[in-house]
Design a protein around this motif. Structure first.
Motif, PDB file in Angstrom:
ATOM      1  N   GLN A   1      35.290  -0.861 -37.128  1.00  0.00           N
ATOM      2  CA  GLN A   1      34.322  -2.004 -37.072  1.00  0.00           C
ATOM      3  C   GLN A   1      33.008  -1.879 -37.539  1.00  0.00           C
ATOM      4  O   GLN A   1      32.510  -0.497 -37.802  1.00  0.00           O
TER       5      GLN A   1
ATOM      6  N   LYS B   1      28.993  -9.412 -42.922  1.00  0.00           N
ATOM      7  CA  LYS B   1      30.322  -9.083 -42.171  1.00  0.00           C
ATOM      8  C   LYS B   1      30.346  -7.816 -41.047  1.00  0.00           C
ATOM      9  O   LYS B   1      31.253  -7.157 -40.950  1.00  0.00           O
TER      10      LYS B   1
ATOM     11  N   ASP C   1      30.676  -6.533 -37.461  1.00  0.00           N
ATOM     12  CA  ASP C   1      31.237  -7.210 -36.220  1.00  0.00           C
ATOM     13  C   ASP C   1      30.459  -7.135 -35.207  1.00  0.00           C
ATOM     14  O   ASP C   1      30.520  -7.806 -33.909  1.00  0.00           O
TER      15      ASP C   1
END
Length: 170
Positions: free
Chosen positions: A26, A139, A141
């Motif tokens: 992540q 991007k 998480d």
């Protein structure tokens, strides 16, 4: 039974590794919300706007405070020359001014707090939009408030990016 236990242990170990691997994969960022709020120009603009908006009420309170001090000093200075009625009238005037000061002061404080909360909410919405935009672009998480994190590497911070993004909206 032994075979079942071995299979269960192997499955547990494999799923633990899988979960650990996915957690490590992540992409997480941190943001110092307080720093963002102090650095963006919108915050100081709102403070100036509120200062202007409540300038007159603040001046009224300052004048009441001066009046109260004046009457108190007058009482202290001239009480030996005053009659009992004049002293009572002056005490009544001081009490009236003080009551007015307290009432207007409380009202002023409530109004300013409400307005400050309204304006701060607007700024927070802009900051959240900037965070969402950066998180989507990079991007991430997860984006976590820096205060909630015990340790993070400096390169995980997106605080400056958020400040830059929100500052452009000015």
């Amino acid at each position: 039974m032994k075979k079942f236990m071995k299979t269960l242990a192997l499955t547990t170990a494999a799923s633990s590794m899988l979960l650990a691997g996915s957690a490590m994969a992540q992409k997480i960022a941190v943001v110092n919300f307080q720093e963002v709020m102090t650095k963006i120009p919108q915050t100081s603009a709102v403070m100036q706007k509120l200062e202007t908006e409540f300038k007159d009420e603040k001046a009224v309170l300052a004048q009441l405070e001066k009046d109260i001090k004046y009457f108190q000093e007058k009482k202290k200075r001239d009480s030996s020359l005053m009659t009992d009625k004049e002293k009572a009238d002056l005490d009544k005037e001081i009490a009236t001014k003080f009551q007015e000061y307290q009432t207007k002061g409380k009202d002023f404080q409530q109004k300013t707090q409400v307005r400050q909360n309204e304006e701060t909410s607007k700024i927070i919405a802009l900051v959240r939009q900037a965070i969402d935009k950066i998180a989507a672009k990079e991007k991430f998480d997860m984006v976590i408030e820096q205060k909630a994190v015990v340790f993070s590497k400096p390169e995980t911070s997106i605080t400056e990016q958020v400040v830059e993004q929100v500052s452009k909206l000015n």
